[in-house]
Design a protein around this motif. Structure first.
Motif, PDB file in Angstrom:
ATOM      1  N   ALA A 215       0.859  -1.182   0.000  1.00 13.05           N
ATOM      2  CA  ALA A 215       0.000   0.000   0.000  1.00 13.05           C
ATOM      3  C   ALA A 215       0.897   1.234   0.000  1.00 13.05           C
ATOM      4  CB  ALA A 215      -0.926  -0.008   1.216  1.00 13.05           C
ATOM      5  N   PHE A 216       1.177   1.733  -1.192  1.00 11.77           N
ATOM      6  CA  PHE A 216       2.170   2.798  -1.339  1.00 11.77           C
ATOM      7  C   PHE A 216       1.647   4.142  -0.844  1.00 11.77           C
ATOM      8  CE2 PHE A 216       3.105  -0.203  -4.861  1.00 11.77           C
ATOM      9  CZ  PHE A 216       4.333  -0.640  -4.401  1.00 11.77           C
ATOM     10  N   ASP A 217       2.459   4.794  -0.048  1.00 14.78           N
ATOM     11  CA  ASP A 217       2.211   6.167   0.375  1.00 14.78           C
ATOM     12  C   ASP A 217       3.362   7.003  -0.186  1.00 14.78           C
ATOM     13  OD1 ASP A 217       1.752   8.590   1.516  1.00 14.78           O
ATOM     14  OD2 ASP A 217       1.855   7.908   3.599  1.00 14.78           O
ATOM     15  N   TYR A 218       3.099   7.698  -1.273  1.00 11.25           N
ATOM     16  CA  TYR A 218       4.160   8.412  -1.972  1.00 11.25           C
ATOM     17  C   TYR A 218       4.805   9.491  -1.109  1.00 11.25           C
ATOM     18  CZ  TYR A 218       2.419   6.002  -6.084  1.00 11.25           C
ATOM     19  OH  TYR A 218       2.038   5.033  -6.970  1.00 11.25           O
ATOM     20  N   ALA A 219       4.078   9.955  -0.079  1.00 15.50           N
ATOM     21  CA  ALA A 219       4.652  10.982   0.792  1.00 15.50           C
ATOM     22  C   ALA A 219       5.843  10.449   1.587  1.00 15.50           C
ATOM     23  CB  ALA A 219       3.582  11.496   1.748  1.00 15.50           C
ATOM     24  N   GLN A 220       5.946   9.122   1.722  1.00 13.49           N
ATOM     25  CA  GLN A 220       7.032   8.530   2.487  1.00 13.49           C
ATOM     26  C   GLN A 220       8.299   8.321   1.652  1.00 13.49           C
ATOM     27  OE1 GLN A 220       5.637   4.952   4.380  1.00 13.49           O
ATOM     28  NE2 GLN A 220       4.365   6.055   5.844  1.00 13.49           N
ATOM     29  N   ILE A 221       8.226   8.606   0.358  1.00 12.81           N
ATOM     30  CA  ILE A 221       9.407   8.457  -0.496  1.00 12.81           C
ATOM     31  C   ILE A 221      10.262   9.715  -0.371  1.00 12.81           C
ATOM     32  CG2 ILE A 221      10.263   8.013  -2.830  1.00 12.81           C
ATOM     33  CD1 ILE A 221       7.650   6.675  -3.481  1.00 12.81           C
ATOM     34  N   THR A 222      11.121   9.700   0.605  1.00 14.04           N
ATOM     35  CA  THR A 222      12.026  10.818   0.852  1.00 14.04           C
ATOM     36  C   THR A 222      13.364  10.564   0.145  1.00 14.04           C
ATOM     37  OG1 THR A 222      12.956   9.787   2.831  1.00 14.04           O
ATOM     38  CG2 THR A 222      10.966  11.135   3.109  1.00 14.04           C
ATOM     39  N   PRO A 223      14.190  11.580  -0.013  1.00 16.27           N
ATOM     40  CA  PRO A 223      15.524  11.347  -0.599  1.00 16.27           C
ATOM     41  C   PRO A 223      16.322  10.287   0.160  1.00 16.27           C
ATOM     42  CG  PRO A 223      15.041  13.692  -0.553  1.00 16.27           C
ATOM     43  CD  PRO A 223      13.934  13.021   0.195  1.00 16.27           C
ATOM     44  N   GLU A 224      16.198  10.278   1.480  1.00 13.02           N
ATOM     45  CA  GLU A 224      16.920   9.286   2.283  1.00 13.02           C
ATOM     46  C   GLU A 224      16.452   7.872   1.961  1.00 13.02           C
ATOM     47  OE1 GLU A 224      19.545   7.886   5.384  1.00 13.02           O
ATOM     48  OE2 GLU A 224      19.413   9.752   4.234  1.00 13.02           O
ATOM     49  N   VAL A 225      15.129   7.681   1.876  1.00 11.11           N
ATOM     50  CA  VAL A 225      14.576   6.363   1.539  1.00 11.11           C
ATOM     51  C   VAL A 225      15.005   5.957   0.140  1.00 11.11           C
ATOM     52  CG1 VAL A 225      12.415   5.132   1.021  1.00 11.11           C
ATOM     53  CG2 VAL A 225      12.610   6.495   3.109  1.00 11.11           C
ATOM     54  N   ALA A 226      14.981   6.911  -0.804  1.00  7.99           N
ATOM     55  CA  ALA A 226      15.354   6.611  -2.185  1.00  7.99           C
ATOM     56  C   ALA A 226      16.811   6.158  -2.275  1.00  7.99           C
ATOM     57  CB  ALA A 226      15.124   7.837  -3.067  1.00  7.99           C
ATOM     58  N   LEU A 227      17.717   6.824  -1.564  1.00  3.76           N
ATOM     59  CA  LEU A 227      19.123   6.449  -1.612  1.00  3.76           C
ATOM     60  C   LEU A 227      19.363   5.087  -0.974  1.00  3.76           C
ATOM     61  CD1 LEU A 227      20.823   9.869  -0.825  1.00  3.76           C
ATOM     62  CD2 LEU A 227      21.142   8.505  -2.891  1.00  3.76           C
ATOM     63  N   LYS A 228      18.674   4.806   0.115  1.00  2.00           N
ATOM     64  CA  LYS A 228      18.823   3.499   0.751  1.00  2.00           C
ATOM     65  C   LYS A 228      18.280   2.386  -0.134  1.00  2.00           C
ATOM     66  CE  LYS A 228      18.922   4.997   5.577  1.00  2.00           C
ATOM     67  NZ  LYS A 228      18.270   4.922   6.905  1.00  2.00           N
ATOM     68  N   ALA A 229      17.145   2.634  -0.786  1.00  2.00           N
ATOM     69  CA  ALA A 229      16.573   1.639  -1.697  1.00  2.00           C
ATOM     70  C   ALA A 229      17.490   1.425  -2.894  1.00  2.00           C
ATOM     71  CB  ALA A 229      15.192   2.091  -2.162  1.00  2.00           C
ATOM     72  N   MET A 230      18.101   2.502  -3.380  1.00  2.00           N
ATOM     73  CA  MET A 230      19.038   2.407  -4.494  1.00  2.00           C
ATOM     74  C   MET A 230      20.248   1.558  -4.088  1.00  2.00           C
ATOM     75  SD  MET A 230      20.920   5.565  -6.514  1.00  2.00           S
ATOM     76  CE  MET A 230      19.434   6.563  -6.399  1.00  2.00           C
ATOM     77  N   GLY A 231      20.753   1.797  -2.906  1.00  2.00           N
ATOM     78  CA  GLY A 231      21.880   1.018  -2.422  1.00  2.00           C
ATOM     79  C   GLY A 231      21.539  -0.447  -2.248  1.00  2.00           C
ATOM     80  N   GLN A 232      20.359  -0.727  -1.707  1.00  2.00           N
ATOM     81  CA  GLN A 232      19.932  -2.117  -1.536  1.00  2.00           C
ATOM     82  C   GLN A 232      19.788  -2.816  -2.881  1.00  2.00           C
ATOM     83  OE1 GLN A 232      19.670  -4.028   0.979  1.00  2.00           O
ATOM     84  NE2 GLN A 232      18.531  -5.764   0.150  1.00  2.00           N
ATOM     85  N   ALA A 233      19.240  -2.134  -3.873  1.00  2.00           N
ATOM     86  CA  ALA A 233      19.088  -2.723  -5.203  1.00  2.00           C
ATOM     87  C   ALA A 233      20.438  -3.056  -5.812  1.00  2.00           C
ATOM     88  CB  ALA A 233      18.320  -1.761  -6.112  1.00  2.00           C
TER      89      ALA A 233
END
Length: 455
Positions: A215-233
């Motif tokens: 259940a996506f909440d786009y407001a939770q996609i912060t730069p910090e979350v994006a960088l961590k997800a990028m690193g995990q990928a």
């Protein structure tokens, strides 16, 4: 010196396409999927993290994995020897072999602590077999974990076992060792994972778990979350450490690189997603917090296993699955070094395997004591294990990934890439080339800066 992709590697070739896929899946699917992905998802907003992670896998992970396989299949040798040969053929400085050296060194350093952490899963599997976690609460779970890591002798025993298991497979070679092992272990991993998902559907809070994951909440996609997800990928696909390149060296010319890489990436993502689908319903049904961090598996989950119906069996299945994932990834981390010793030093595979395994075992002692008697032996605030993890994850692998993308995207002639990448010369090829040349280096550079704490 010929570097034709039709040349067979002296180590052998995969006997069939599925053999490469199982081996590469085994390399990619490891503790990053089973252990790190669930707790990273829990700490970073659930579905928001998952959404960015999926996008990064497709736009960053898949293109760079294809590039690494292309280089490996062209070179047909260890990463170091491959990059030297390709640089000579492409008319560039042989300093590009630094890509191979960097990846191989990172693989050795990672493996030295990876087998220690993998030993924890072996210890917990043994505990599960004896129903040790029955009736555990938070205090008993923490105490049990602390007793394990506080004992250098127990960690040493499990560390030694994991080194022996990895060396045993590598000793048998590409076909009789890696291929046969992963052909059995990877289907077993998926079977165990599906059993866990079925258990979560029956006894966990499945609806809440699915909501948390999707259940996506786009407001939770912060730069910090994006960088961590990028690193995990990036890190979950075993990119930049020589494993995928050396596995690509054993790939026959008639096998499609996009198809093979696509299957590997899909399987890697599927394991990570299914792991979350299996674990979060159990966590919620036990009234625990999903953002428990690294302790989610070794402390939080064992409480649930000790309290839920059939938890004894589920614990066995879970830690068996985790051990398989760790084992297959560790195998791929040792192979680049062994292949280099055979290629460049003329060693027999047996000698190369035993020698490199001994080095891994010795270096791993630093990680063993980092959790107990040597935990306070620090340099600039980090102990031995923390330095090994930091240098590989935050420095060496990102730099290696950037260099792979630059070499494949800019230093190889376009006509050669068109022939090797199996994408033709239409829109698919142009899109892949654009990603490798521009998006991938930029994104991985951001991961590098994030690792330094600069963004």
């Amino acid at each position: 010196m010929s570097t034709s992709s039709s040349d067979a590697s002296q180590h052998g070739l995969w006997s069939k396409r599925t053999a490469f896929m199982f081996a590469a899946i085994g390399s990619a699917v490891g503790l990053g999927n089973i252990w790190k992905f669930p707790y990273m998802t829990g700490e970073n907003g659930g579905a928001a993290f998952v959404l960015v992670y999926l996008a990064c896998v497709v736009l960053i992970g898949l293109p760079i994995m294809m590039a690494e396989i292309v280089l490996g299949r062209r070179g047909r040798h260890s990463p170091v020897h491959t990059m030297r040969r390709l640089a000579e053929q492409d008319g560039h400085s042989t300093n590009w072999q630094a890509i191979g050296w960097l990846g191989m060194l990172a693989g050795v350093m990672i493996l030295s602590f990876y087998v220690v952490i993998s030993g924890w899963t072996a210890a917990y599997l043994m505990d599960s077999l004896f129903n040790t976690f029955q009736g555990f609460d938070q205090a008993s779970a923490e105490g049990h974990f602390n007793r394990l890591v506080d004992s250098p002798w127990r960690l040493l025993a499990w560390h030694t076992l994991m080194v022996v298991l990895v060396a045993w497979v590598i000793l048998r070679g590409v076909n009789r060792g890696i291929e046969q092992a992963t052909t059995v272990l990877i289907p077993s991993l998926f079977a165990l994972l599906l059993l866990l998902v079925g258990y979560a559907a029956l006894y966990g809070d499945f609806g809440r778990g699915l909501t948390y994951m999707f259940a996506f909440d786009y407001a939770q996609i912060t730069p910090e979350v994006a960088l961590k997800a990028m690193g995990q990928a990036f890190f979950s696909l075993s990119i930049g450490m020589g494993a995928i390149m050396v596995y690509g060296a054993y790939l026959p010319r008639q096998f499609s690189i996009p198809e093979a890489a696509g299957v590997v990436v899909t399987a890697d993502v599927l394991v990570a997603i299914l792991m979350g689908v299996a674990l979060f319903p159990i966590v919620f049904a036990s009234s625990m917090e999903p953002g428990a961090g690294p302790g989610l598996i070794f402390q939080t989950l064992v409480i649930a296993f000790g309290q839920m119906p059939g938890g004894w069996l589920v614990g066995i299945l879970f830690f068996a699955l985790t051990l398989i994932a760790a084992w297959t990834s560790a195998i791929s981390l040792l192979e680049p070094t062994v292949s280099w010793l055979v290629d460049s030093r003329g060693m027999r595979r047996r000698t190369a395997t035993l020698g490199s395994s001994a080095v891994i075992w010795v270096v791993g002692l630093g990680t063993v004591v980092s959790f107990n008697v040597g935990s306070d032996w620090t340099l600039y605030g980090r102990n031995f294990f923390e330095w090994m993890d930091y240098l590989t994850s935050n420095v060496m692998l990102p730099i290696g990934g950037i260099l792979i993308a630059i070499y494949a995207g800019w230093m190889v002639k376009r006509s050669v890439l068109e022939e090797q990448a199996d994408l033709g010369n239409g829109l698919l090829f142009k899109s892949w080339l654009w990603l490798v040349r521009l998006l991938v280096p930029t994104a991985v550079f951001l991961i590098l800066l994030h690792g330094f704490g600069w963004v």
